[in-house]
Design a protein around this motif. Structure first.
Motif, PDB file in Angstrom:
ATOM      1  N   CYS A  43     -47.189 -62.276  15.791  1.00  0.00           N
ATOM      2  CA  CYS A  43     -48.640 -62.388  16.025  1.00  0.00           C
ATOM      3  C   CYS A  43     -49.448 -61.079  16.428  1.00  0.00           C
ATOM      4  O   CYS A  43     -49.068 -60.487  16.704  1.00  0.00           O
ATOM      5  CB  CYS A  43     -48.178 -63.335  17.251  1.00  0.00           C
ATOM      6  SG  CYS A  43     -48.011 -64.694  17.946  1.00  0.00           S
ATOM      7  N   CYS A  55     -43.191 -70.180  17.195  1.00  0.00           N
ATOM      8  CA  CYS A  55     -44.520 -70.087  15.901  1.00  0.00           C
ATOM      9  C   CYS A  55     -44.287 -68.991  15.059  1.00  0.00           C
ATOM     10  O   CYS A  55     -43.692 -69.577  13.916  1.00  0.00           O
ATOM     11  CB  CYS A  55     -45.778 -69.923  16.446  1.00  0.00           C
ATOM     12  SG  CYS A  55     -47.072 -71.106  17.071  1.00  0.00           S
ATOM     13  N   CYS A  56     -43.453 -68.211  15.888  1.00  0.00           N
ATOM     14  CA  CYS A  56     -43.312 -66.923  15.102  1.00  0.00           C
ATOM     15  C   CYS A  56     -41.754 -67.039  14.827  1.00  0.00           C
ATOM     16  O   CYS A  56     -42.101 -66.659  12.819  1.00  0.00           O
ATOM     17  CB  CYS A  56     -42.681 -65.695  15.323  1.00  0.00           C
ATOM     18  SG  CYS A  56     -44.552 -65.378  16.676  1.00  0.00           S
ATOM     19  N   ARG A  65     -42.749 -70.101  11.329  1.00  0.00           N
ATOM     20  CA  ARG A  65     -43.856 -69.447  10.354  1.00  0.00           C
ATOM     21  C   ARG A  65     -43.353 -70.034   8.691  1.00  0.00           C
ATOM     22  O   ARG A  65     -42.104 -69.613   8.646  1.00  0.00           O
ATOM     23  CB  ARG A  65     -44.504 -68.333  10.728  1.00  0.00           C
ATOM     24  CG  ARG A  65     -45.162 -67.536  11.428  1.00  0.00           C
ATOM     25  CD  ARG A  65     -45.980 -66.307  11.983  1.00  0.00           C
ATOM     26  NE  ARG A  65     -46.207 -65.578  12.782  1.00  0.00           N
ATOM     27  CZ  ARG A  65     -47.130 -66.319  13.963  1.00  0.00           C
ATOM     28  NH1 ARG A  65     -47.797 -67.319  13.377  1.00  0.00           N
ATOM     29  NH2 ARG A  65     -47.853 -66.012  15.338  1.00  0.00           N
ATOM     30  N   ARG A 125     -50.545 -59.589   8.349  1.00  0.00           N
ATOM     31  CA  ARG A 125     -50.494 -60.051   9.141  1.00  0.00           C
ATOM     32  C   ARG A 125     -51.777 -61.465   9.767  1.00  0.00           C
ATOM     33  O   ARG A 125     -52.100 -62.004   9.924  1.00  0.00           O
ATOM     34  CB  ARG A 125     -49.276 -60.149  10.187  1.00  0.00           C
ATOM     35  CG  ARG A 125     -48.355 -60.030   9.637  1.00  0.00           C
ATOM     36  CD  ARG A 125     -46.966 -59.680  10.728  1.00  0.00           C
ATOM     37  NE  ARG A 125     -47.281 -57.969  11.215  1.00  0.00           N
ATOM     38  CZ  ARG A 125     -47.079 -58.017  12.381  1.00  0.00           C
ATOM     39  NH1 ARG A 125     -47.235 -58.719  13.319  1.00  0.00           N
ATOM     40  NH2 ARG A 125     -47.261 -56.247  12.683  1.00  0.00           N
ATOM     41  N   GLU A 126     -52.667 -59.872   9.908  1.00  0.00           N
ATOM     42  CA  GLU A 126     -54.097 -61.101  10.602  1.00  0.00           C
ATOM     43  C   GLU A 126     -54.719 -61.381   9.466  1.00  0.00           C
ATOM     44  O   GLU A 126     -55.370 -63.067  10.034  1.00  0.00           O
ATOM     45  CB  GLU A 126     -55.006 -59.154  10.938  1.00  0.00           C
ATOM     46  CG  GLU A 126     -54.202 -58.653  11.817  1.00  0.00           C
ATOM     47  CD  GLU A 126     -55.415 -57.239  12.213  1.00  0.00           C
ATOM     48  OE1 GLU A 126     -55.494 -57.409  13.354  1.00  0.00           O
ATOM     49  OE2 GLU A 126     -55.514 -57.236  10.915  1.00  0.00           O
ATOM     50  N   GLU A 128     -54.643 -68.789   7.882  1.00  0.00           N
ATOM     51  CA  GLU A 128     -54.629 -70.146   8.064  1.00  0.00           C
ATOM     52  C   GLU A 128     -55.397 -70.277   9.199  1.00  0.00           C
ATOM     53  O   GLU A 128     -55.743 -72.480   9.087  1.00  0.00           O
ATOM     54  CB  GLU A 128     -53.565 -69.581   9.181  1.00  0.00           C
ATOM     55  CG  GLU A 128     -52.169 -71.364   9.038  1.00  0.00           C
ATOM     56  CD  GLU A 128     -51.270 -71.298  10.093  1.00  0.00           C
ATOM     57  OE1 GLU A 128     -50.265 -72.118   9.705  1.00  0.00           O
ATOM     58  OE2 GLU A 128     -51.644 -69.571  10.307  1.00  0.00           O
ATOM     59  N   THR A 132     -53.486 -63.267   7.171  1.00  0.00           N
ATOM     60  CA  THR A 132     -52.427 -64.222   6.556  1.00  0.00           C
ATOM     61  C   THR A 132     -52.569 -65.365   7.501  1.00  0.00           C
ATOM     62  O   THR A 132     -53.200 -66.495   7.020  1.00  0.00           O
ATOM     63  CB  THR A 132     -50.760 -63.806   6.303  1.00  0.00           C
ATOM     64  OG1 THR A 132     -50.786 -63.115   5.228  1.00  0.00           O
ATOM     65  CG2 THR A 132     -50.358 -65.162   6.054  1.00  0.00           C
ATOM     66  N   GLN A 133     -53.082 -64.884   9.362  1.00  0.00           N
ATOM     67  CA  GLN A 133     -53.263 -65.409   9.810  1.00  0.00           C
ATOM     68  C   GLN A 133     -54.256 -66.232  10.155  1.00  0.00           C
ATOM     69  O   GLN A 133     -54.421 -67.396  10.351  1.00  0.00           O
ATOM     70  CB  GLN A 133     -52.714 -64.807  11.019  1.00  0.00           C
ATOM     71  CG  GLN A 133     -51.475 -64.862  11.375  1.00  0.00           C
ATOM     72  CD  GLN A 133     -50.629 -64.058  12.902  1.00  0.00           C
ATOM     73  OE1 GLN A 133     -51.188 -63.805  13.319  1.00  0.00           O
ATOM     74  NE2 GLN A 133     -49.482 -63.142  11.967  1.00  0.00           N
ATOM     75  N   CYS A 190     -53.893 -65.115  15.521  1.00  0.00           N
ATOM     76  CA  CYS A 190     -53.095 -66.020  15.643  1.00  0.00           C
ATOM     77  C   CYS A 190     -54.181 -67.275  15.615  1.00  0.00           C
ATOM     78  O   CYS A 190     -54.432 -67.304  17.044  1.00  0.00           O
ATOM     79  CB  CYS A 190     -51.582 -65.675  16.332  1.00  0.00           C
ATOM     80  SG  CYS A 190     -50.442 -67.204  16.274  1.00  0.00           S
TER      81      CYS A 190
END
Length: 249
Positions: free
Chosen positions: A186, A169-170, A173, A72-73, A79, A75-76, A190
């Motif tokens: 997040c 946001c969550c 997504r 997730r880190e 972004e 990917t964010q 994020c």
């Protein structure tokens, strides 16, 4: 000692509930059997470990949680960098040339890190104990938005994430092809959270956050939090007994 009776009964109940029972009932049964297997493992060393750490019935799940966070880190962060890259048209010609060299390299680096971490995640998934652990995990992952579990949303809000604000946001997504494992709550990367807190973290501060997270999960005083997180991530069970203090979200 009674395993020859209990385990076949469990198998029958598991199959029946999986066909016609509620999600919560089948997942609670599987969690119960996970604990039963841990208490009655034929390996004496494993039994002693379980007696000392009753909620650590699958270390692989904690490793999965850490790997999930890392995906997730990445990917964010990707972004945010893509958004910055798209904004270079507003820069001066000189800065625009530098950006054209800088951002593709950053994106390539993240893409490689994600590729490596996704494979680590796969091996961790493959190392989950066969039986109720893998059944609970697979059942929960049938829902692509499994991470919107109440306890995981609350955990996000408590850490200052978007679930504590009205931005949505969550929930919204986008599940991006090639980044399927990177969608979720997040992290410190994020973009919305960075904008909201109005500062970025230094590498030292990032490292400190990682240490706090690791210490929290491994501190024996935090068994309730640890089990709540573990069960929500693995099974998606809604537990009222271990309800956390509610954060806005």
């Amino acid at each position: 000692m009674l395993g020859w009776v209990i385990i076949p009964l469990y198998e029958a109940a598991d199959a029946l509930l999986d066909q016609c029972g509620s999600f919560n009932s089948i997942q609670k049964l599987r969690l119960s059997m996970i604990r039963y297997h841990a208490r009655h493992d034929s390996n004496v060393v494993k039994r002693k470990i379980y007696q000392n750490f009753p909620e650590l019935w699958s270390i692989a799940v904690f490793n999965l949680i850490e790997s999930d966070l890392r995906l997730r880190e990445l990917t964010q962060r990707e972004e945010v960098i893509r958004q910055q890259y798209q904004a270079i048209k507003f820069l001066s010609p000189e800065n625009r040339r530098e950006a054209h060299m800088k951002y593709p390299q950053l994106l390539d680096s993240i893409s490689k890190e994600y590729w490596e971490e996704e494979r680590s995640y796969y091996y961790l998934e493959a190392s989950l104990l066969n039986g109720p652990v893998t059944r609970a995990y697979s059942k929960n992952r049938e829902n692509p938005r499994w991470y919107l579990h109440k306890d995981l949303r609350n955990d996000c809000a408590g850490k200052g994430g978007c679930c504590g604000r009205g931005c949505g946001c969550c929930e919204n997504r986008e599940i991006i092809p090639g980044r399927m494992k990177g969608v979720g709550h997040c992290t410190s990367e994020c973009g919305c959270c960075i904008q909201n807190r109005d500062f970025e973290l230094t590498p030292e501060e990032e490292e400190k956050l990682v240490k706090i997270r690791f210490d929290t999960l491994n501190d024996d005083r935090n068994r309730t939090y640890r089990r709540r997180l573990l069960e929500a991530f693995l099974s998606g069970v809604e537990s009222k007994k271990k309800a956390a203090p509610t954060w806005r979200g």
